[in-house]
Each structure stands twice: as structure tokens, then as C-alpha cells.
Design a protein around this motif. Structure first.
Motif, PDB file in Angstrom:
ATOM      1  N   GLY A   1     -41.692  50.939  21.782  1.00  0.00           N
ATOM      2  CA  GLY A   1     -42.988  50.532  21.258  1.00  0.00           C
ATOM      3  C   GLY A   1     -43.742  51.707  20.669  1.00  0.00           C
ATOM      4  N   ARG A   2     -45.016  51.865  21.041  1.00  0.00           N
ATOM      5  CA  ARG A   2     -45.823  52.965  20.509  1.00  0.00           C
ATOM      6  C   ARG A   2     -45.558  54.278  21.221  1.00  0.00           C
ATOM      7  N   ALA A   3     -44.959  54.186  22.387  1.00  0.00           N
ATOM      8  CA  ALA A   3     -44.687  55.412  23.146  1.00  0.00           C
ATOM      9  C   ALA A   3     -43.443  56.104  22.601  1.00  0.00           C
ATOM     10  N   SER A   4     -43.284  57.367  22.953  1.00  0.00           N
ATOM     11  CA  SER A   4     -42.095  58.116  22.573  1.00  0.00           C
ATOM     12  C   SER A   4     -40.969  57.794  23.549  1.00  0.00           C
ATOM     13  N   VAL A   5     -39.739  57.883  23.070  1.00  0.00           N
ATOM     14  CA  VAL A   5     -38.608  57.653  23.963  1.00  0.00           C
ATOM     15  C   VAL A   5     -38.513  58.748  25.021  1.00  0.00           C
ATOM     16  N   ASP A   6     -39.233  59.856  24.823  1.00  0.00           N
ATOM     17  CA  ASP A   6     -39.235  60.933  25.807  1.00  0.00           C
ATOM     18  C   ASP A   6     -40.349  60.785  26.834  1.00  0.00           C
ATOM     19  N   ASP A   7     -41.169  59.749  26.686  1.00  0.00           N
ATOM     20  CA  ASP A   7     -42.226  59.481  27.662  1.00  0.00           C
ATOM     21  C   ASP A   7     -41.589  59.272  29.034  1.00  0.00           C
ATOM     22  N   PRO A   8     -42.146  59.855  30.104  1.00  0.00           N
ATOM     23  CA  PRO A   8     -41.533  59.750  31.438  1.00  0.00           C
ATOM     24  C   PRO A   8     -41.284  58.318  31.898  1.00  0.00           C
ATOM     25  N   ALA A   9     -42.238  57.429  31.658  1.00  0.00           N
ATOM     26  CA  ALA A   9     -42.055  56.039  32.093  1.00  0.00           C
ATOM     27  C   ALA A   9     -40.921  55.372  31.320  1.00  0.00           C
ATOM     28  N   VAL A  10     -40.858  55.665  30.030  1.00  0.00           N
ATOM     29  CA  VAL A  10     -39.778  55.109  29.202  1.00  0.00           C
ATOM     30  C   VAL A  10     -38.437  55.657  29.659  1.00  0.00           C
ATOM     31  N   ALA A  11     -38.379  56.974  29.859  1.00  0.00           N
ATOM     32  CA  ALA A  11     -37.124  57.608  30.271  1.00  0.00           C
ATOM     33  C   ALA A  11     -36.654  57.081  31.622  1.00  0.00           C
ATOM     34  N   ALA A  12     -37.595  56.856  32.541  1.00  0.00           N
ATOM     35  CA  ALA A  12     -37.216  56.372  33.869  1.00  0.00           C
ATOM     36  C   ALA A  12     -36.626  54.961  33.788  1.00  0.00           C
ATOM     37  N   GLU A  13     -37.281  54.089  33.029  1.00  0.00           N
ATOM     38  CA  GLU A  13     -36.791  52.713  32.915  1.00  0.00           C
ATOM     39  C   GLU A  13     -35.449  52.674  32.176  1.00  0.00           C
ATOM     40  N   ALA A  14     -35.301  53.475  31.118  1.00  0.00           N
ATOM     41  CA  ALA A  14     -34.053  53.508  30.364  1.00  0.00           C
ATOM     42  C   ALA A  14     -32.914  54.052  31.220  1.00  0.00           C
ATOM     43  N   THR A  15     -33.211  55.045  32.034  1.00  0.00           N
ATOM     44  CA  THR A  15     -32.181  55.597  32.925  1.00  0.00           C
ATOM     45  C   THR A  15     -31.726  54.556  33.930  1.00  0.00           C
TER      46      THR A  15
ATOM     47  N   ALA B   1     -34.012  54.535  20.832  1.00  0.00           N
ATOM     48  CA  ALA B   1     -32.858  55.324  21.260  1.00  0.00           C
ATOM     49  C   ALA B   1     -31.779  54.356  21.736  1.00  0.00           C
ATOM     50  N   LEU B   2     -30.588  54.891  22.004  1.00  0.00           N
ATOM     51  CA  LEU B   2     -29.432  54.050  22.264  1.00  0.00           C
ATOM     52  C   LEU B   2     -28.829  54.294  23.642  1.00  0.00           C
ATOM     53  N   ILE B   3     -28.327  53.199  24.214  1.00  0.00           N
ATOM     54  CA  ILE B   3     -27.426  53.251  25.356  1.00  0.00           C
ATOM     55  C   ILE B   3     -26.097  52.681  24.878  1.00  0.00           C
ATOM     56  N   ALA B   4     -25.021  53.440  25.025  1.00  0.00           N
ATOM     57  CA  ALA B   4     -23.708  53.018  24.533  1.00  0.00           C
ATOM     58  C   ALA B   4     -22.752  52.865  25.703  1.00  0.00           C
ATOM     59  N   ALA B   5     -21.836  51.903  25.580  1.00  0.00           N
ATOM     60  CA  ALA B   5     -20.850  51.658  26.635  1.00  0.00           C
ATOM     61  C   ALA B   5     -19.635  50.981  26.032  1.00  0.00           C
ATOM     62  N   ARG B   6     -18.628  50.822  26.842  1.00  0.00           N
ATOM     63  CA  ARG B   6     -17.427  50.118  26.391  1.00  0.00           C
ATOM     64  C   ARG B   6     -17.108  48.981  27.353  1.00  0.00           C
ATOM     65  N   ILE B   7     -16.951  47.767  26.779  1.00  0.00           N
ATOM     66  CA  ILE B   7     -16.469  46.624  27.537  1.00  0.00           C
ATOM     67  C   ILE B   7     -14.960  46.584  27.388  1.00  0.00           C
ATOM     68  N   THR B   8     -14.252  46.510  28.497  1.00  0.00           N
ATOM     69  CA  THR B   8     -12.792  46.561  28.474  1.00  0.00           C
ATOM     70  C   THR B   8     -12.189  45.162  28.399  1.00  0.00           C
ATOM     71  N   GLY B   9     -10.886  45.119  28.073  1.00  0.00           N
ATOM     72  CA  GLY B   9     -10.159  43.856  28.036  1.00  0.00           C
ATOM     73  C   GLY B   9      -9.856  43.400  26.628  1.00  0.00           C
ATOM     74  N   ASP B  10      -9.208  42.226  26.520  1.00  0.00           N
ATOM     75  CA  ASP B  10      -8.916  41.661  25.211  1.00  0.00           C
ATOM     76  C   ASP B  10     -10.170  40.986  24.667  1.00  0.00           C
ATOM     77  N   GLU B  11     -10.049  40.406  23.469  1.00  0.00           N
ATOM     78  CA  GLU B  11     -11.234  39.836  22.818  1.00  0.00           C
ATOM     79  C   GLU B  11     -11.880  38.742  23.657  1.00  0.00           C
ATOM     80  N   LYS B  12     -11.068  37.891  24.248  1.00  0.00           N
ATOM     81  CA  LYS B  12     -11.625  36.811  25.058  1.00  0.00           C
ATOM     82  C   LYS B  12     -12.348  37.357  26.276  1.00  0.00           C
TER      83      LYS B  12
END
Length: 762
Positions: free
Chosen positions: A88-102, A136-147
């Protein structure tokens, strides 16, 4: 010339073994068909959930090997799930934002089937933070076949999407793109069927007049579609099948089944109107229209089978679906439809809807008089009908129509000279799709090309100094913005190479070649979007000559077996290819260059997905051959009866023009309904093939073919002695053997008028 071997004019046509087979137990045949259809519904239910949404990659390519190795050894190097976190209007480095994102990232790492979770807040990587500082982004990998990946996404996405404390989260990544694409295609396909079926029924009623006759082609199409869905469901147990193939199943299932049934029902009605009983009428119909339908199905199946030579399962899937639906449509038209017609008999003309619009409720003209009589019209002149006048005009001005039509078609195809090939990505989806929104935000607001770089897999033990030296050589290559890594695990490592421009532009593709040519003390394999594109183009280029040769050789052989001519097969191949120029030109002008993108509702990527032109060529070429067979079979029949080349061409066009055009319009309606899809590739496929079908039926078959055949004259039918004898022994023909030719049939029209050949194509 005596006609010693000619059958008596008044003798009824014989009833052959095939006719007895399909009509001996018509009720039992239809009951068996109903049972098989119900079983097909059960076998094909849920088939869409078993189909894949990828398949553009060459499974044997270097990029595919590297991708699979990286997924196995370094799962965090190949994220396929992206959470776009908006503060939102806050920075992604804002402590509250960083805590929730973590907390969000930690919760994601605990999900079953999710590995390699990383985020901006975990490592402060600049590429994972938007330039405006609010995303900002959180990235991950979902494993397995397409289904499995789709099931995992369905399970976890709702708990992460939307408002999370001070954050607003959207779900994206390649898994989300493909899953959303699969869902949209299923929805769009249902909508296309809802649009196409009633419109098609109305058109069929207009063609036949009888509502009963109009329902029969739809029934054949539905049987073909349901049967093909069952075939695709069975194939998923053994191989990958693309979700896009279902679109072709619907389009060809309705279109070709209607084509085949249209001609068979029309011929049957004509035989009835000539006084034949239903069984005799079916016998004549199967020996004439039935043979042409079978031959046409073979030519279409051959064109579609050419896609089996390509390694990408996206293309192979269309061959599976196309061959199945063509053969099932032909089988239904040649087995089930005759049984229904025998039971209906003269009731096939019931529910004459058109008489509601005629004064006094006059009965519809019999099928025999709707198009033309044996001699062209009831008045004895062959150009009283619109198609007869068209044929006469075209042949009278043959050089003008041949050169003019060819020039127009070539001109329409010129934009294809500027084609640029690319890969399918999120922009295939509508701009409102969540996964498209996520990737567009990354594309517009994040530095570099997150997720769009190249990865170099290094295999073999090496020292840190050797890794460093290799990294320096890579960094010195043209168009390299940054090299990250290596990340080492045992005897394997990988580097990430960020290009200076777009991920898959020309510079990115050149960089793939440069990386593969860079010397290293270990084995290297390059992957990434640009590498996949390079390998896909190579795979198609390597197999394209084989596919083209297969289509050409088999088409030449089949058309020779039909006509006995050396020149006609060559003309058929060349004119069919020429009929596709407008489609290819329009694809580039509209979908690559972006003209009409606002009206049609898609996002232009500036390129065409590599496999699409191959797919569209094979499908459209097969459909063009479908109509070509209908026309040539009638011209050949006329020529066999009369020996008069120009008259045969004129009558052939006159008697097929109306029905070919009607069939083309109906098929185009189905393809346009498919083209209403919100997925760009499906839209391109539907609208492009609709254009090709209409151009072939209304321009090539109506103008170019008769003009060219008029110019080639009697030489059209020439064949050397050995080939002529081969055709006499193995060739195919429509109808019974022709009586001996008359020296000048124009002077004896009554001879021809006693022999009914109107019905096959008009």
C-alpha cells in the motif's frame, strides 16, 4: 459409339454388401451407438482435468534437460509460484510490513508440496523489490506433475490471496498461469458450444429446409466429439495431452461431421425424390457421397498426422485429437447416419420450416431441383444458376481470374514475411486474469527481468577459481547485464545470467548461442525462456521438411488415386497452400503487430508462439483438401461421363459451389465461436482457420481452381501409361462405372438428364 457395357437406364442401382451391413438392423445399430455414446460420456467425463497446459518444449532439448536437473538439484532456482506483496502506501521495508511478509513466507515454506521459498525480506535481493518500493515478491516452487501442482495451488492459494494484515497479496507464477489458462479454456469451450450449436442448427435448417434433416448432422457431430473426448481420456494414461486439443475436438467434430452428414443427407434426399426406396437410396448414397466422405476423411487425417513427427506434445496432442475426431465423424456419417436415414425414409423431409415463410405454405422444392439437374438447369442451359454463371464467367476470363486471384492471395500473405517467433506466457490470458496482473507488475515495476534470465547448469567437479574464471568470461559476453552465482551443490552448480534486454528478444536468443559456445572446464547446459525458444525453433525446423514431405507425398498419392491425373494432384497441393496465405498474413498483422487487439480483446506480445503456424497449417491444409476433394470428385465424375473438360469443370463447380460454401460457412461459425476464447492462442487458432476456410471455399474453389483448370485444358487429365494402368487397378472413383463417353454430350442433353449425379456436392 455403342454402349454395350452400360447398365440400362431404368435398372435400379445394386445394393452392395456395405449397404446391407449398415442397414440390416438399423434399430440395433442406433441402440448400440447410443450405448457406446453413453460409455464415451462416462469415459470422457473430467478429461479436461487430466490435460496439460504446456507442451511447447522439446523434451529432448538441452534446455529441457537443464530445467529438470535444476528443479531436482536446486529447486529454488526455478520458482513457479510468485506472491506479489503490495504494502500500500507504506514501504516494503516498513517493520510491520516486513514482519507480516516474513510470517507469510514462513507459513508458505511449511506447506506440503512447496519447496525453495525465498523472499525479498529473507535476502534483500534488489531484483525482488519494485522500483517504487511498495511491492516485493515471495517466490517458491510447487513440486510434482502438472495435475499435482494444480491441486496444490487450489489448496493453498485461497489462504494467501487477498488481504493479509497490512498487505495485499496476489498469486502468480507459471503454475498459476497454466492453471488459470486451463480453467479459462474449459469455460470458454462451454460458451463456444453454447454459441455454435444453435447457430449451426439454424444454418442447417436454412440449407435443408427440414428440421429433421438438419438435426442429423448435429447428432453425428455430437457423437464424434464425445467419442474423441473418451479417446483423449484414454491417451492421458499413456502420454501427455494438451488442454488446447479440446478446442480442435469441438471445432472439427462439429465442422467435419456436419460437412460429411450434409452431403450424405443431401444425396439421400435426392435419391428419394427420384423415386428410389430408402434402402436403394442409401445404397446409391454410400457408393457416391459415401466414397467421397471416406476419401475426404483420409486426406484430412493425413494432414493432421504430420504433427506426430514433432517432439512437442502440444502439437502431437492436436494430431491425437484431430485424427480421432475425423475418423469418428466419418464412421458416424457412414454407419450410424445411414441406419437413421433408412428408418426415417421420406420423413427426413418432415418439419419443413421454410414453408412458414412462403406464401400459401408452398412445399419446398425437391432436392433435385434446388441446385441443378444433370444438365445444369431445367431449361437446358448450364449457366442459369448463380454458380453456373460464375463458372462460365471465370472460365471465359481464366487468365484474368488466375493472375488476379493469385496476386491478391500473395499480397494478403506478405505480412507473414515479418513474422517473429516467441514463447507463450501470461499475456495469453486476459489482462484481468490475476496471474497476468502479477507478471505485468513484475514486467513493468521491477528491475531487470525477474524470472526471465538464463540459467547455466554446470556439471562436473571444479574449483572455485575455475568457477570464477568462467563467470568472468560469461560477464564479458555481449548483451549480458549481470551474472549471479555460482550456487554449488556437490558436483553441480548453476549461474544466473541476466540479459540487458527482453528475456526472449533477438539479443537474448543470440546470448543463448554465445553461452553454449563459451569454453568451460565442466559440462554446461543453458536453459531459460530464450533457450527454450531457441531449442523449440530448432526442433520444429529440423522436423518441418519431414512433415511437409509427408503431407505432400501422401496428398499427391491420394489425389492421384481419386483423379488418375498427374497435374491435378500438383495443382491441389499448390493451390491449397496458396489458399492459406491470407490466414498467415492476418495472424501476423493482427496478433503479432497488435492491429484490432482492442476490438478482439487480447494483449499483443510482438511475436507468434513457435508451434502455432505449424498447427494452423496442418489443420487448415486438411480442411482445404476436404473441400478440394468434394469439388474434384464431382469434376472427375462429370469428365468420366462426358469426356468434355470445360463442361465438367463448369458442372462440377455449379453442383458443388452451393454446398461447399454452406459447409464452409457452418465450419467458420464453429471456428469463430472457438475464436471468442479469452486465451490468445485459442483466439488466433479459431479466427485464423475460419478465415482460411472461407477464403478457400469462396475464393480458391470458386475462382482460382476453375480458372487454372481452364488454362491447363485437356492436359489436366494426362498420366503416363504405367500410372494410368495403376489408377485403373487401384484408383478410387465415385459412383458406379461410367457408361461409354458420348462424342458430344452438348448435342444430346437427354442422355445425361436420365442419370442422377446431382447429389454428392450440390
Amino acid at each position: 459409339m455403342t454402349e454395350v457395357n452400360s447398365p440400362p437406364v431404368d435398372s435400379p442401382p445394386r445394393v452392395g454388401g456395405w449397404t446391407r451391413f449398415v442397414t440390416a438392423r438399423p434399430r440395433l445399430s442406433l441402440l448400440a451407438a447410443l450405448v457406446l455414446t453413453v460409455l464415451a460420456v462416462l469415459a470422457g467425463s473430467g478429461v479436461a482435468d487430466k490435460l496439460g497446459s504446456g507442451g511447447w518444449e522439446d523434451p529432448g532439448a538441452e534446455s529441457t534437460y537443464a530445467t529438470e536437473a535444476l528443479e531436482r538439484e536446486f529447486p529454488d532456482s526455478q520458482p513457479n509460484l510468485i506472491l506479489l506483496v503490495d504494502s500500500g502506501r507504506a514501504s516494503v521495508d516498513d517493520p510491520a510490513v516486513a514482519a507480516e511478509a516474513t510470517r507469510l513466507a514462513e507459513r508458505l515454506s511449511g506447506e506440503k508440496g512447496v519447496v525453495g521459498v525465498g523472499s525479498y525480506w529473507g535476502g534483500k535481493a534488489p531484483a525482488l523489490r519494485a522500483e517504487d518500493g511498495h511491492e516485493a515478491l515471495i517466490a517458491a516452487r510447487i513440486t510434482g506433475d502438472e495435475k499435482t501442482m494444480g491441486e496444490t495451488l487450489d489448496r493453498i492459494a485461497p489462504s494467501y490471496r487477498g488481504t493479509q494484515g497490512p498487505l495485499e497479496v496476489k498469486v502468480g507464477g507459471i503454475v498459476a498461469v497454466r492453471h488459470e489458462m486451463q480453467t479459462i479454456i474449459q469455460e470458454d469451450l462451454t460458451r463456444a458450444e453454447i454459441i455454435a450449436l444453435p447457430v449451426t442448427l439454424v444454418l442447417l435448417v436454412m440449407v435443408f429446409g427440414s428440421a429433421v434433416a438438419a438435426l442429423l448432422p448435429l447428432g453425428v457431430g455430437i457423437v464424434a466429439i464425445l467419442g474423441t473426448n473418451a479417446v483423449l481420456g484414454a491417451l492421458t494414461e499413456f502420454t501427455d495431452v494438451s488442454i488446447f486439443a479440446m478446442n480442435l475436438t469441438t471445432a472439427l467434430g462439429l465442422g467435419l461431421a456436419i460437412d460429411y452428414a450434409l452431403f450424405i443427407v443431401r444425396r439421400f434426399r435426392e435419391e428419394l425424390s427420384g423415386g428410389a426406396d430408402p434402402t436403394t437410396a442409401i445404397g446409391t448414397t454410400l457408393r457416391t457421397a459415401g466414397r467421397t466422405v471416406l476419401f475426404s476423411a483420409l486426406t484430412v487425417a493425413v494432414s493432421l498426422a504430420a504433427m506426430l513427427v514433432f517432439p512437442q506434445y502440444f502439437l502431437r496432442s492436436f494430431a491425437y485429437a484431430g485424427i480421432a475426431v475425423v475418423l469418428l465423424a466419418a464412421a458416424a456419417a457412414l454407419i450410424l447416419l445411414p441406419a437413421a436415414l433408412v428408418l426415417l425414409g421420406h420423413r427426413v423431409d418432415s418439419l419443413d420450416v421454410r414453408r412458414l415463410f412462403r406464401r400459401g405454405g408452398a412445399r419446398t422444392a425437391s432436392p433435385r431441383t434446388e441446385g441443378s439437374t444433370r444438365n445444369g438447369t431445367e431449361g437446358g442451359t448450364e449457366d442459369r444458376t448463380a454458380w453456373g454463371r460464375t463458372a462460365t464467367l471465370v472460365m471465359r476470363r481464366a487468365p484474368f481470374f488466375a493472375l488476379g486471384t493469385t496476386a491478391v492471395l500473395v499480397l494478403l500473405g506478405l505480412p507473414f514475411l515479418g513474422v517473429k517467433f516467441g514463447t507463450a506466457d501470461d499475456r495469453q490470458l486476459p489482462s484481468s486474469a490475476e496471474s497476468h496482473v502479477v507478471q505485468q507488475h513484475i514486467r513493468d515495476g521491477f528491475p531487470g527481468t525477474p524470472g526471465g534470465g538464463l540459467e547455466v547448469l554446470a556439471e562436473g567437479r571444479a574449483t572455485q577459481a575455475e568457477y570464477t574464471a568462467y563467470k568472468e568470461r560469461v560477464a564479458a559476453l555481449p548483451d549480458v547485464a549481470r551474472v549471479d552465482g555460482p550456487l554449488v551443490k556437490g558436483d553441480a552448480a548453476y549461474f544466473t545470467v541476466q540479459p540487458e534486454g527482453e528475456a526472449v528478444d533477438e539479443a537474448g536468443q543470440r546470448l543463448v548461442g554465445d553461452l553454449r559456445a563459451t569454453e568451460a572446464p565442466f559440462d554446461t547446459k543453458v536453459t531459460g525462456a530464450a533457450a527454450v525458444l531457441v531449442d523449440s525453433k530448432k526442433a520444429i525446423g529440423d522436423q518441418l521438411p519431414l512433415a511437409a514431405a509427408f503431407i505432400t507425398v501422401v496428398t499427391l498419392l491420394l489425389v492421384f488415386l481419386l483423379t488418375g491425373s498427374v497435374l491435378i494432384p500438383i495443382q491441389a497441393v499448390l493451390l491449397n497452400a496458396l489458399s492459406l496465405t491470407a490466414m498467415f498474413g492476418a495472424v501476423v498483422w493482427v496478433f503479432q503487430d497488435g492491429h484490432l487487439s482492442g476490438i478482439l480483446g487480447f494483449t499483443s506480445t510482438g511475436s507468434i508462439e513457435t508451434t502455432l503456424p505449424v498447427l494452423m497449417f496442418c489443420v487448415a491444409f486438411g480442411l482445404s483438401m476436404d473441400y478440394g476433394v468434394f469439388l474434384l470428385s464431382r469434376i472427375k465424375e462429370e469428365y468420366d461421363h462426358t469426356g468434355d473438360h470445360e463442361r465438367s469443370v463448369r458442372l462440377g463447380l455449379q453442383r458443388t459451389g452451393g454446398l461447399i460454401t454452406a459447409a464452409a460457412v457452418i465450419l467458420a461459425v464453429v471456428m469463430v465461436a472457438i475464436g471468442t476464447s479469452r486465451v490468445t492462442n485459442t483466439k488466433m487458432l479459431g479466427l485464423g482457420i475460419a478465415l482460411a476456410v472461407l477464403m478457400d471455399a469462396m475464393v480458391v474453389r470458386s475462382l482460382l481452381v476453375p480458372a487454372i483448370m481452364r488454362l491447363t485444358g485437356k492436359a489436366t487429365w494426362w498420366a503416363p501409361g504405367p500410372l494410368r494402368r495403376f489408377h485403373q487397378r487401384f484408383g478410387l472413383s465415385e459412383g458406379d462405372p461410367a457408361p461409354a463417353r458420348q462424342p458430344n454430350p452438348e448435342t444430346n442433353p437427354d442422355t445425361d438428364s436420365e442419370r442422377d449425379t446431382v447429389g454428392v456436392r450440390g
